[in-house]
Design an enzyme around this catalytic site. Structure first.
Site, mmCIF file in Angstrom:
data_model
loop_
_atom_site.group_PDB
_atom_site.id
_atom_site.type_symbol
_atom_site.label_atom_id
_atom_site.label_comp_id
_atom_site.label_asym_id
_atom_site.label_seq_id
_atom_site.Cartn_x
_atom_site.Cartn_y
_atom_site.Cartn_z
ATOM 1 N N PHE A 96 2.476 -0.832 6.690
ATOM 2 C CA PHE A 96 2.882 -2.158 6.252
ATOM 3 C C PHE A 96 4.037 -2.644 7.129
ATOM 4 C CE2 PHE A 96 4.827 -5.241 3.243
ATOM 5 C CZ PHE A 96 3.724 -6.068 3.120
ATOM 6 N N ASP A 123 5.338 6.118 1.806
ATOM 7 C CA ASP A 123 5.385 4.863 1.065
ATOM 8 C C ASP A 123 4.186 4.871 0.109
ATOM 9 O OD1 ASP A 123 5.120 2.234 0.148
ATOM 10 O OD2 ASP A 123 5.898 1.362 1.996
ATOM 11 N N TYR A 176 5.861 -3.539 -8.855
ATOM 12 C CA TYR A 176 5.195 -4.777 -9.263
ATOM 13 C C TYR A 176 3.692 -4.781 -9.049
ATOM 14 C CZ TYR A 176 6.089 -5.717 -4.270
ATOM 15 O OH TYR A 176 6.175 -5.618 -2.906
ATOM 16 N N LYS A 177 3.142 -3.745 -8.441
ATOM 17 C CA LYS A 177 1.698 -3.697 -8.226
ATOM 18 C C LYS A 177 1.025 -2.988 -9.402
ATOM 19 C CE LYS A 177 1.663 -3.949 -3.134
ATOM 20 N NZ LYS A 177 3.068 -4.220 -2.809
ATOM 21 N N ARG A 192 -9.474 -9.031 0.511
ATOM 22 C CA ARG A 192 -9.024 -7.796 -0.119
ATOM 23 C C ARG A 192 -9.174 -7.901 -1.642
ATOM 24 N NH1 ARG A 192 -2.946 -5.376 0.193
ATOM 25 N NH2 ARG A 192 -2.602 -7.251 -1.036
#
Length: 413
Positions: A127, A198, A223-224, A372
């Protein structure tokens, strides 16, 4: 899998042991939410939990709440809940700051533990913020460190005795491809390097075993898949054997051995708490705490079993019902090396996704051409997957995706 009809999938839903979990989330009527890998939906308990923290704890008890309601221990309490999801001990995880800030802290700490080496190894699929943070730290340190990037498939073979730290995202944010955490960590240790993982697209999506893999460090967001809300606090993991060797680069008062003695000189706290820095964000951490309770109740084994079944179903339906429209699977076909998302490439990916979202099928787009789709078994139904593919087929068949309004790029994709 050979799915015959929507009715078959509705039967799956009726027999789904995780089916009742959907009622614990607020999902707008008519919405098929396939973007939980970017922002989890709101648990129904969150407003009440946050309102209590606002109205009663802050509003009535004021500063006494640090003791009376245990605000001061909230980073460790939330950390212990996350630890149970990622194969760590409770005392190895703490909730604090953002993923990027935690990455900076652990990158700097890890490099201090390998002062004779100058290479941070990562991959080209990492990322971007992880790479940016590493680049910024290298510039700040100004000691000749190098960020060495290789293709994801070559990460294992690229680990040699020049590497100080291997920094990888376990699950590729675009393709969903998973690195073999145990294999890479073992190779790194054999070469004298440390490893920082990560877990942004791993924690809450499938079982992670940090201790089993003998991982050194890890970070992740709330938050995911953990459903902590937009901008929810992140977490960090430091393996027990490193905890009292780590010297945090952000030596804030909450990481002090005795923060309320107000000493002028910094002395790091023992254990994981030395990685705290500023005052914890109590309201947002309370929201995260509510989301964690739901994931814990469901259990990672059940979540993973349904996730595999859903991603397999989606791929089969796409390749059966949308075969004529130019979609190309981007990512692993083998579920053993796939996270809880499926991506397809299409040269018109952006307007197609925009058109889907207008039809309340919410996924997201990643440049240059990736559609996605995230699969969160806590609230997603098998029937939703059938419906999503049929809606996609319809907008491709009638060409409605090609309207000018869908080609206009939004600030957030």
């Amino acid at each position: 899998m050979s799915v015959v009809s929507r009715e078959d999938l509705l039967k799956w839903d009726r027999n789904d042991p995780l089916g009742p979990m959907r009622a614990q989330f607020r999902i707008p009527a008519g919405t098929i939410y396939l973007d939980g890998n970017s922002l989890g939906p709101m648990p129904r308990t969150t407003p009440e939990r946050v309102a209590k923290a606002v109205e009663e704890e802050w509003g009535e008890d004021l500063i006494r709440s640090w003791n009376k309601h245990g605000w001061i221990e909230l980073p460790q309490r939330c950390g212990a809940k996350i630890a149970a999801l990622i194969g760590a001990a409770a005392h190895e995880v703490v909730v604090a700051d953002s993923t990027s800030v935690n990455l900076f802290k652990l990158l700097a700490a890890a490099l201090r533990l390998r002062p004779d080496r100058r290479v941070i190894l990562s991959d080209t699929g990492n990322f971007p913020t992880d790479l940016y943070v590493a680049q910024g730290l290298i510039e700040l340190l100004d000691k000749g460190h190098e960020l060495r990037l290789v293709e994801p498939e070559k990460a294992l073979e690229a680990i040699d005795d020049s590497v100080a730290l291997v920094m990888l995202t376990q699950t590729d944010y675009r393709s969903g491809r998973r690195h073999d955490m145990a294999e890479i960590t073992s190779k790194a240790h054999g070469m004298g390097a440390l490893v920082l993982w990560d877990l942004a697209h791993s924690a809450g999506a499938f079982p992670v075993d940090l201790r089993g893999a003998k991982a050194d460090f890890a970070v992740g967001c709330g938050y995911k898949y953990l459903n902590g809300g937009p901008g929810a606090p992140a977490f960090l993991f430091v393996a027990e054997q490193h905890q009292n060797q780590v010297r945090p680069p952000l030596s804030g008062w909450m990481g002090h051995e005795a923060p309320f003695q107000f000493d002028r000189d910094y002395r790091p706290a023992a254990g994981i708490s030395r990685n705290l820095c500023g005052t914890p964000a109590i309201l947002s951490m309370t929201a995260l705490d509510a989301g964690l309770d739901i994931v814990q109740k469901a259990g990672m084994t059940a979540i993973r079993e349904k996730s595999v079944r859903m991603t397999e179903l989606f791929i089969e339906l796409m390749e059966t019902h949308c075969a004529d429209f130019g979609f190309e699977l981007f990512g692993p076909r083998d579920p053993e090396i796939r996270g809880s998302q499926v991506s397809f490439r299409h040269q018109q990916g952006y307007p197609i996704m925009a058109a889907l979202i207008e039809q309340n099928v919410i996924g997201d787009f990643r440049a240059p051409d990736i559609l996605r789709f995230g699969f969160t078994p806590l609230y997603l139904r098998y029937g939703d997957i059938w419906d999503a593919v049929q809606i996609l087929r319809d907008i491709m068949t009638d060409g409605s995706w090609d309207q000018p309004k869908f080609h206009k790029r939004q600030a957030v994709t």
